[in-house]
Design an enzyme around this catalytic site. Structure first.
Site, PDB file in Angstrom:
ATOM      1  N   LYS A  60       2.460  90.088  63.228  1.00  0.00           N
ATOM      2  CA  LYS A  60       1.296  89.420  63.838  1.00  0.00           C
ATOM      3  C   LYS A  60       1.477  88.509  64.933  1.00  0.00           C
ATOM      4  O   LYS A  60       0.721  88.753  65.993  1.00  0.00           O
ATOM      5  CB  LYS A  60       0.471  88.419  62.714  1.00  0.00           C
ATOM      6  CG  LYS A  60      -0.421  87.544  63.299  1.00  0.00           C
ATOM      7  CD  LYS A  60      -1.394  86.849  62.136  1.00  0.00           C
ATOM      8  CE  LYS A  60      -0.545  85.415  61.909  1.00  0.00           C
ATOM      9  NZ  LYS A  60      -0.623  84.477  62.821  1.00  0.00           N
ATOM     10  N   ASN A  61       2.480  87.728  64.953  1.00  0.00           N
ATOM     11  CA  ASN A  61       2.880  87.103  65.924  1.00  0.00           C
ATOM     12  C   ASN A  61       3.404  87.615  67.176  1.00  0.00           C
ATOM     13  O   ASN A  61       3.898  86.799  68.167  1.00  0.00           O
ATOM     14  CB  ASN A  61       3.657  85.902  65.359  1.00  0.00           C
ATOM     15  CG  ASN A  61       2.831  84.759  64.354  1.00  0.00           C
ATOM     16  OD1 ASN A  61       1.478  84.882  64.632  1.00  0.00           O
ATOM     17  ND2 ASN A  61       3.561  83.968  63.547  1.00  0.00           N
ATOM     18  N   CYS A  95      -4.490  77.876  61.890  1.00  0.00           N
ATOM     19  CA  CYS A  95      -4.562  77.352  60.879  1.00  0.00           C
ATOM     20  C   CYS A  95      -4.525  75.963  60.553  1.00  0.00           C
ATOM     21  O   CYS A  95      -3.861  75.258  61.442  1.00  0.00           O
ATOM     22  CB  CYS A  95      -3.343  78.247  59.875  1.00  0.00           C
ATOM     23  SG  CYS A  95      -3.449  79.666  59.302  1.00  0.00           S
ATOM     24  N   ARG A 131      -1.550  70.266  65.727  1.00  0.00           N
ATOM     25  CA  ARG A 131      -1.160  71.342  66.478  1.00  0.00           C
ATOM     26  C   ARG A 131      -1.470  71.398  67.978  1.00  0.00           C
ATOM     27  O   ARG A 131      -2.406  72.242  68.507  1.00  0.00           O
ATOM     28  CB  ARG A 131      -1.863  72.870  65.867  1.00  0.00           C
ATOM     29  CG  ARG A 131      -1.192  72.847  64.402  1.00  0.00           C
ATOM     30  CD  ARG A 131      -1.640  74.407  63.889  1.00  0.00           C
ATOM     31  NE  ARG A 131      -0.543  75.445  64.450  1.00  0.00           N
ATOM     32  CZ  ARG A 131      -0.812  76.458  64.073  1.00  0.00           C
ATOM     33  NH1 ARG A 131      -1.617  77.233  63.550  1.00  0.00           N
ATOM     34  NH2 ARG A 131       0.181  77.498  64.818  1.00  0.00           N
ATOM     35  N   ASP A 187       6.992  79.068  57.618  1.00  0.00           N
ATOM     36  CA  ASP A 187       6.036  79.948  56.927  1.00  0.00           C
ATOM     37  C   ASP A 187       6.405  80.453  55.541  1.00  0.00           C
ATOM     38  O   ASP A 187       5.732  80.955  54.827  1.00  0.00           O
ATOM     39  CB  ASP A 187       5.629  81.251  57.853  1.00  0.00           C
ATOM     40  CG  ASP A 187       5.305  80.756  59.076  1.00  0.00           C
ATOM     41  OD1 ASP A 187       4.027  80.894  59.402  1.00  0.00           O
ATOM     42  OD2 ASP A 187       5.846  80.112  59.821  1.00  0.00           O
ATOM     43  N   ARG A 237      -6.318  87.132  57.678  1.00  0.00           N
ATOM     44  CA  ARG A 237      -5.992  86.827  59.214  1.00  0.00           C
ATOM     45  C   ARG A 237      -4.795  87.455  59.366  1.00  0.00           C
ATOM     46  O   ARG A 237      -4.384  87.634  60.524  1.00  0.00           O
ATOM     47  CB  ARG A 237      -5.885  85.413  59.317  1.00  0.00           C
ATOM     48  CG  ARG A 237      -7.046  84.545  59.408  1.00  0.00           C
ATOM     49  CD  ARG A 237      -7.198  83.359  59.591  1.00  0.00           C
ATOM     50  NE  ARG A 237      -6.785  83.148  61.196  1.00  0.00           N
ATOM     51  CZ  ARG A 237      -7.167  82.124  61.744  1.00  0.00           C
ATOM     52  NH1 ARG A 237      -7.689  80.977  61.309  1.00  0.00           N
ATOM     53  NH2 ARG A 237      -6.909  81.975  63.281  1.00  0.00           N
TER      54      ARG A 237
END
Ligand code: EPZ
Length: 444
Positions: A22-23, A116, A121, A307, A421
């Site tokens: 994803k990233n 998230c 952030r 994570d 997601r």
């Protein structure tokens, strides 16, 4: 809103194939703004964040086609420099278009990024570095937008005060078309950053990681179309490894990610897990008789990734003894603890002794609020039992699924859109490994 019902206690066994990362996927979409040529990207996961990011592109005039796991970006319809609030505020990566927009069009308006809920952030490190490249950026608290302009972006020397993964990528994406050479020091080392660099190099960018934490970018005049296959998702692989261990199953992961998992596999083996890595990108995960307690401190790469700590906590509920987890990257990433307590876990917060918080912690200390915790102590082994739980963020979602898979009875998991997601078709893929998981319409 849908929910999962999971009837736990079955060992998960068999083969599963990792999705693309994803990233990395999201950042390659941002990079597509750097050229008008066609771009084809393979191994893209079919997850909500990918669809959200393609909507961000569409909102600024870039159309794409998504077939199976390949995205084609080839139709450009104008060049809007404003990301609308409703699409942009849904994910942090939307803010990263600021670099390519400034480099190509001299201006950008981006909403304060979402993502998230795992802490404040902010993007202050990104903004400071872009300013040092000649951008004039203001934040308007009335409309919630950053307004940026730059006649030219010039090469510069960026020294990040603390590690920032997307900050490093944002500056790379701005510097590839800037005038002159940019040197990023204290650059993030996450392997996803390097996959983005490889992608940009295939577009004609000149980027080198000259040592572990230094990246040098020589600006070029033009970038070109490309075709590229992105790396596998390390976070998915960790989820499957822990699923094997907590259910006393045996899972073989295809398209296993070769780099960036050493810290996880070391901790897994210390905890009594077995990770057999084969040459052909396959890794088999299972656990010996007893799970052993561990003390884990998260950190930027090559450390134990933030994570992974939430799913790791589930494994440690099964360990024979006391384990600790110390989170140093985000200031508020223990929301899942409240839900694991409902399932019978024995977890307490504690204040770890830290000599120099400013250097240890990656978040801005001023962002820490009352009630934010940095460390937990887990006493095991505990037999987890079923509960009705609610997911707060993506990794917490994977965590609660793992907990329900090893718990007795039927658990109800709400907020599963957070899991979607980042995990493609998770209930079908876990079901194929023997999980008793089904989706229901939320009627609360
Ligand atoms: C990226 O987040 C990932 N997100 C995260 O994955 C991942 O957990 C994290 O890196 C660590 O590897 C994406 O790639 C989209 P940071 P990012 O900038 O870039 C603070 C997932 O679920 N900070 O390295 O946001 C920040 O608040 C996500 O896939 C500032 O204060 O992480 C955090 O505490 C979750 N100011 C710390 O630094 C800044 O300008 C590290 O952030 C930038 C960051």
């Amino acid at each position: 809103m849908d929910a999962f019902i999971i009837d736990g206690g079955t060992p998960l066994s068999g083969e599963i194939t990792n999705s693309g990362a994803k990233n990395v996927a999201l950042k390659t979409f941002v990079a597509s703004l750097l050229t008008d040529d066609a771009i084809r990207i393979h191994n893209i996961p079919r997850i909500t964040d990918v669809f959200y990011m393609l909507e961000v592109l569409e909102s600024i005039g870039i159309r794409s086609q998504f077939k199976d796991h390949t995205v084609d970006i080839d139709k450009r319809n104008g060049s809007s420099t404003t990301v609308p609030l409703d699409v942009g505020a849904r994910l942090r990566t939307s803010s990263m278009v600021i670099g390519p927009m400034l480099a190509r069009y001299g201006e950008a308006q981006i909403p304060n990024p979402g993502g998230c809920r795992i802490g404040a952030r902010p993007i202050d490190r990104h903004i400071a570095a872009l300013r040092s490249m000649g951008a004039h950026i203001t934040y308007n608290s009335r409309d919630g937008f950053y307004h940026a302009k730059a006649k030219i972006l010039h090469g510069t020397h960026v020294l990040f005060p603390k590690n920032t993964h997307t900050g490093t990528e944002t500056i790379i994406l701005a510097a590839v078309l800037a005038q002159g050479t940019t040197v990023i020091e204290n650059a993030a080392q996450e392997v996803e950053v390097d996959d983005l660099i490889r992608f940009l190099v295939t577009m004609g960018a000149k980027i080198q990681r000259t040592n572990e934490r230094t990246i040098v970018i020589e600006g070029v005049k033009k970038l070109y179309g490309t075709e590229y296959t992105i790396m596998s998702d390390r976070n998915e692989e960790v989820t499957f490894a822990i699923a094997a261990a907590v259910t006393h199953g045996d899972i073989t992961v295809n398209k296993s990610q070769k780099t960036g998992l050493d810290a996880f596999r070391d901790a897994f083996r210390n905890a009594g897990g077995i990770a057999d890595e084969r040459d052909d990108d396959v890794t088999r995960y299972r656990v010996g008789k007893k799970v052993r307690p561990t003390d884990v401190v998260t950190g930027p790469h090559p450390g134990f990734m933030t994570d992974w700590q939430a799913p790791w906590a589930v494994l440690m509920t099964q360990a024979h003894g006391v384990s600790t987890i110390h989170e140093t990257v985000f200031e508020s990433r223990f929301s899942y603890v409240r839900e694991l307590l409902k399932m019978g876990a024995n977890i307490t917060f504690f204040e770890p002794d830290v000599d120099n918080p400013q250097s240890l912690y990656n978040f801005n200390l001023s962002d820490k609020k009352r009630g934010d915790h940095q460390a937990i102590r887990i006493e095991g082994p505990r037999t987890l039992h079923n509960a009705v739980v609610v997911i707060d963020d993506l990794r917490a979602g994977a965590t609660l699924i793992l907990a329900a898979l090893c718990a007795t009875g039927e658990s109800y998991i709400y907020g599963i859109e957070q899991v979607e997601r980042g995990y493609e078709n998770i209930e079908v893929r876990l079901g194929a490994l023997g999980a008793r998981i089904r989706r229901i319409k939320d009627e609360i």
